[in-house]
Design a protein around this motif. Structure first.
Motif, mmCIF file in Angstrom:
data_model
loop_
_atom_site.group_PDB
_atom_site.id
_atom_site.type_symbol
_atom_site.label_atom_id
_atom_site.label_comp_id
_atom_site.label_asym_id
_atom_site.label_seq_id
_atom_site.Cartn_x
_atom_site.Cartn_y
_atom_site.Cartn_z
ATOM 1 N N LYS A 1 9.625 6.799 1.740
ATOM 2 C CA LYS A 1 9.431 7.414 3.051
ATOM 3 C C LYS A 1 8.318 6.711 3.827
ATOM 4 O O LYS A 1 8.439 6.448 5.032
ATOM 5 N N ALA A 2 7.224 6.397 3.141
ATOM 6 C CA ALA A 2 6.123 5.690 3.786
ATOM 7 C C ALA A 2 6.538 4.289 4.205
ATOM 8 O O ALA A 2 6.143 3.794 5.269
ATOM 9 N N LEU A 3 7.371 3.644 3.393
ATOM 10 C CA LEU A 3 7.846 2.303 3.717
ATOM 11 C C LEU A 3 8.737 2.319 4.953
ATOM 12 O O LEU A 3 8.643 1.443 5.820
ATOM 13 N N THR B 1 2.563 5.687 -6.492
ATOM 14 C CA THR B 1 3.039 6.788 -5.647
ATOM 15 C C THR B 1 4.489 7.094 -6.005
ATOM 16 O O THR B 1 5.287 6.181 -6.260
ATOM 17 N N ALA C 1 -0.903 4.614 -2.462
ATOM 18 C CA ALA C 1 -1.573 5.020 -1.218
ATOM 19 C C ALA C 1 -3.082 5.140 -1.359
ATOM 20 O O ALA C 1 -3.824 4.949 -0.403
ATOM 21 N N ALA D 1 8.281 9.454 -2.036
ATOM 22 C CA ALA D 1 7.188 9.394 -1.055
ATOM 23 C C ALA D 1 6.900 7.960 -0.648
ATOM 24 O O ALA D 1 6.620 7.669 0.527
ATOM 25 N N ALA D 2 6.982 7.024 -1.592
ATOM 26 C CA ALA D 2 6.751 5.617 -1.275
ATOM 27 C C ALA D 2 7.835 5.075 -0.352
ATOM 28 O O ALA D 2 7.549 4.326 0.596
ATOM 29 N N ALA E 1 8.567 4.527 7.336
ATOM 30 C CA ALA E 1 7.741 4.895 8.491
ATOM 31 C C ALA E 1 6.991 3.703 9.067
ATOM 32 O O ALA E 1 6.607 3.720 10.238
ATOM 33 N N LEU E 2 6.791 2.648 8.265
ATOM 34 C CA LEU E 2 6.055 1.484 8.764
ATOM 35 C C LEU E 2 6.754 0.832 9.948
ATOM 36 O O LEU E 2 6.113 0.393 10.896
ATOM 37 N N SER F 1 0.819 -1.217 0.000
ATOM 38 C CA SER F 1 0.000 0.000 0.000
ATOM 39 C C SER F 1 0.850 1.265 0.000
ATOM 40 O O SER F 1 0.358 2.336 -0.369
ATOM 41 N N THR F 2 2.105 1.174 0.398
ATOM 42 C CA THR F 2 2.975 2.354 0.353
ATOM 43 C C THR F 2 3.276 2.771 -1.087
ATOM 44 O O THR F 2 3.662 3.914 -1.338
ATOM 45 N N GLN F 3 3.085 1.842 -2.027
ATOM 46 C CA GLN F 3 3.371 2.128 -3.435
ATOM 47 C C GLN F 3 2.169 2.701 -4.177
ATOM 48 O O GLN F 3 2.315 3.294 -5.245
#
Length: 204
Positions: free
Chosen positions: A185-187, A178, A152, A182-183, A189-190, A148-150
């Motif tokens: 960074k979200a990955l 995404t 969003a 940004a992807a 942060a998980l 889902s990080t790829q």
């Protein structure tokens, strides 16, 4: 006796020294100060036996203020890496070549690619959003959050499958994955620790 102390008549001169008013004033001031000290001491004793309990009760409460301490989210501790996740990329739109293009980009980002092609009749031309991420119930807390990080804006769903593979079904509103920064960074942060409220120990 002669001079100024000569006795005349039936009265005698007073030989006693005149009283000093300074000593009298000093005595009054000293008495007032002593009474003030006695009164202050009495108030302190009263405070010790009455108000002191309130102060001691309030002390630990202030020491037990809730503090935020970072702690890892338990369900994210076992998240797989992208290289451990096999993704089937399925196109549910009329646009040709979209599944292959998306699969190639996911492969560059470290994911393993499974089947690439058109979506089944259940989803073909029926996905209005950007996409659907589909997997087993166990994938809901493992591989699906990573994928889902790829994308969003994609919707996450589960089905009754037994395998570990997951599907990315591309919808009609899909434009691109995404952006890579940004992807990533979200990955990251998980797996980052999140602050949780915890009280300090010690009689709290």
């Amino acid at each position: 006796m002669g001079g100024k102390y000569r006795i005349t008549g039936d009265k005698y001169p007073r030989m006693r020294r005149p009283r000093r008013r300074g000593r009298l004033v000093f005595g009054v001031v000293a008495s007032v100060a002593a009474l003030s000290l006695v009164g202050w001491g009495t108030l302190q004793l009263i405070d010790v036996f009455t108000g002191g309990d309130k102060a001691s009760a309030a002390g630990p409460k202030s020491d037990c203020a809730t503090k935020a301490t970072p702690s890892p989210t338990p369900s994210l501790a076992a998240l797989p890496k992208p290289a451990q996740i096999t993704v089937n990329v399925l196109n549910a739109t009329p646009r040709g070549g979209l599944a292959k293009k998306t699969a190639d980009e996911l492969k560059k980002r470290g994911f393993k690619i499974g089947d690439v092609g058109n979506a089944t009749a259940t989803y073909d031309k029926k996905v209005k959003g950007a996409g659907i991420l589909l997997g087993s119930a166990s994938a809901l807390k493992t591989s699906l959050p990573v994928l889902s990080t790829q994308l969003a804006s994609a919707e996450t769903r589960t089905d009754t499958r037994k395998g570990a593979e997951i599907d990315l079904i591309i919808g009609t509103a899909f434009k691109n994955l995404t952006a890579r920064p940004a992807a990533d960074k979200a990955l990251s942060a998980l797996g980052a620790p999140r602050p949780t409220a915890s009280a300090t120990s010690g009689g709290c």
